[in-house]
Motif scaffolding. Structure first.
Motif, PDB file in Angstrom:
ATOM      1  N   THR A 251      -5.709  26.001  26.203  1.00 36.26           N
ATOM      2  CA  THR A 251      -5.342  24.909  25.597  1.00 36.26           C
ATOM      3  C   THR A 251      -6.008  24.488  24.159  1.00 36.26           C
ATOM      4  O   THR A 251      -7.424  24.370  24.327  1.00 36.26           O
ATOM      5  CB  THR A 251      -5.527  23.766  26.756  1.00 36.26           C
ATOM      6  N   VAL A 252      -5.338  24.231  23.355  1.00 33.78           N
ATOM      7  CA  VAL A 252      -5.907  23.961  21.897  1.00 33.78           C
ATOM      8  C   VAL A 252      -6.000  22.582  21.726  1.00 33.78           C
ATOM      9  O   VAL A 252      -4.974  21.818  22.169  1.00 33.78           O
ATOM     10  CB  VAL A 252      -4.956  24.607  20.693  1.00 33.78           C
ATOM     11  N   GLN A 253      -7.413  21.945  21.215  1.00 34.43           N
ATOM     12  CA  GLN A 253      -7.172  20.396  21.055  1.00 34.43           C
ATOM     13  C   GLN A 253      -7.183  20.129  19.562  1.00 34.43           C
ATOM     14  O   GLN A 253      -7.348  21.064  18.749  1.00 34.43           O
ATOM     15  CB  GLN A 253      -8.639  19.973  21.674  1.00 34.43           C
ATOM     16  N   GLU A 254      -6.738  19.109  19.252  1.00 36.83           N
ATOM     17  CA  GLU A 254      -6.388  18.786  17.877  1.00 36.83           C
ATOM     18  C   GLU A 254      -7.582  18.827  17.048  1.00 36.83           C
ATOM     19  O   GLU A 254      -7.703  19.084  15.694  1.00 36.83           O
ATOM     20  CB  GLU A 254      -6.132  17.186  17.587  1.00 36.83           C
ATOM     21  N   ASP A 255      -8.750  18.512  17.399  1.00 31.77           N
ATOM     22  CA  ASP A 255     -10.239  18.548  16.690  1.00 31.77           C
ATOM     23  C   ASP A 255     -10.759  20.293  16.619  1.00 31.77           C
ATOM     24  O   ASP A 255     -11.873  20.498  15.834  1.00 31.77           O
ATOM     25  CB  ASP A 255     -10.971  17.830  17.225  1.00 31.77           C
ATOM     26  N   MET A 256     -10.150  21.246  17.262  1.00 31.55           N
ATOM     27  CA  MET A 256     -10.538  22.472  17.137  1.00 31.55           C
ATOM     28  C   MET A 256     -10.027  23.188  15.910  1.00 31.55           C
ATOM     29  O   MET A 256      -8.956  22.990  15.392  1.00 31.55           O
ATOM     30  CB  MET A 256      -9.924  23.266  18.168  1.00 31.55           C
TER      31      MET A 256
END
Length: 364
Positions: A251-256
């Motif tokens: 799961t990729v988060q927006e702040d990554m």
């Protein structure tokens, strides 16, 4: 008495859908190696019968070397009987170019026309191949001796629904209360076992080696230990594949950023053996001006695993408020798309593509 129950080996498969030609060639050889290793395991463990419940091969034109390899294993292990039931993917007779007198006596076959049984003391192994003509009535002529230890083999999809019109459906209700101790099935490529009736169970061993990422997890065969005095049939799944296929979602988060994503992949794949095949799927959301660099990821991890593939399934999160007062072409485009009737994921994808076009970037 000990029996190996195997199925869905699909020897000599092409495998190019997942691997490049060189890796596919190696894997084809490894599938044959695993078959040979299983036979050696059987010889070392006093196994009397290797029961192949369908799909030993899966194409019309089998390489002569592959056919010869299988025959050699059978011939050089005369103390093991190989009982081979044709499955729906066994499209050709791999004995077609073998002279009748040269067929090994320990290779025993079944038929579509009638039930065939092989007796080993109290143990009786019966089988019949499914066809368009017999699948609805196949259980009618199955007559078993209650005093025997009865193993029955079939190849097809088990179902509790007895009204199916599909070929290669095994209607379990039709085989209940027929004195079956172990229903040895093939067709499903993962290990599965369940209660048939008060007396017996049904079991799929799964495939011997995973060939694609729809066949992830442990693969192997089932080993039966039969006590002929008590009639007890013990079984266990034996993981045996040379390589395991793994599919992992991240799961990729927006702040990554990219280093964060790479670190997350590494953390989540710690348990995967370097000799295995790995597919990573990236989910979640990214900011609009961020592109996931799959080539960079692949270049890092393909050195760490036998085979590595990454798929970007992330969606773009659009901050519409930031474009509310933007009088540029980009702002007009975003506001226009915001008015369209579609799902948010569709809208984000179109906006992302449109932004790239406006900025003169390459559009995938």
């Amino acid at each position: 008495m000990r029996i190996i129950h195997t199925a869905d080996l699909h020897l000599d498969s092409k495998l190019e859908s997942n691997l490049d030609s060189d890796a596919a060639k190696i894997r084809r050889g490894e599938l044959l190696d695993t078959f040979s290793n299983m036979v050696e395991y059987a010889a070392a463990g006093n196994v009397s019968v290797i029961l192949i419940a369908g799909d030993l091969f899966d194409k019309v034109h089998i390489r002569k070397g592959a056919k010869r390899r299988v025959l050699d294993e059978i011939i050089t292990h005369p103390d093991i009987d190989f009982l081979y039931l044709l499955g729906n993917h066994d499209r050709t007779d791999f004995l077609s170019d073998v002279e009748e007198g040269d067929v090994p006596s320990n290779l025993k076959l079944f038929s579509k026309d009638k039930w065939i049984s092989y007796e080993y003391g109290r143990v009786v192994i019966s089988g019949r191949e499914l066809s368009d003509d017999n699948f609805k009535t196949i259980s009618v002529n199955l007559i078993l001796d209650e005093s025997k230890i009865n193993i029955v083999t079939l190849h097809g999809q088990e179902s509790d629904y007895s009204g199916s019109d599909r070929t290669h459906i095994i209607q379990l209700p039709l085989f209940r209360n027929k004195y079956i101790d172990y229903l040895a099935l093939g067709h499903i490529h993962s290990y599965k076992c369940g209660r048939l009736d008060d007396r017996g169970i049904y079991c799929y061993p799964g495939c011997l080696e995973g060939r694609g990422f729809d066949e992830c997890g442990e693969k192997g065969f089932v080993l039966l230990d039969i006590d002929e005095e008590t009639g007890e049939v013990d079984h266990k799944f034996v993981p045996f594949a040379k390589r395991k296929l793994n599919e992992i979602s991240i799961t990729v988060q927006e702040d990554m950023n990219m280093p964060d994503i790479i670190d997350s992949i590494r953390e989540n794949t710690k348990s995967v053996d370097g000799g295995d095949l790995l597919k990573v799927i990236l989910n979640g959301y990214t900011e609009m001006d961020f592109d996931v660099d799959c080539d960079r990821i692949a270049n890092i991890f393909k050195r760490e695993f036998y085979f590595f593939k990454v798929y970007d399934r992330t969606n773009t999160r659009i901050d519409y408020e930031s474009f509310a007062e933007d009088r540029s072409l980009k702002g007009e485009f975003v506001r226009l798309m915001q008015q369209e009737d579609m799902s948010e994921d569709e809208r984000a994808m179109i906006i992302e593509t449109g932004m790239k076009a406006i900025l003169g970037e390459e559009v995938d």
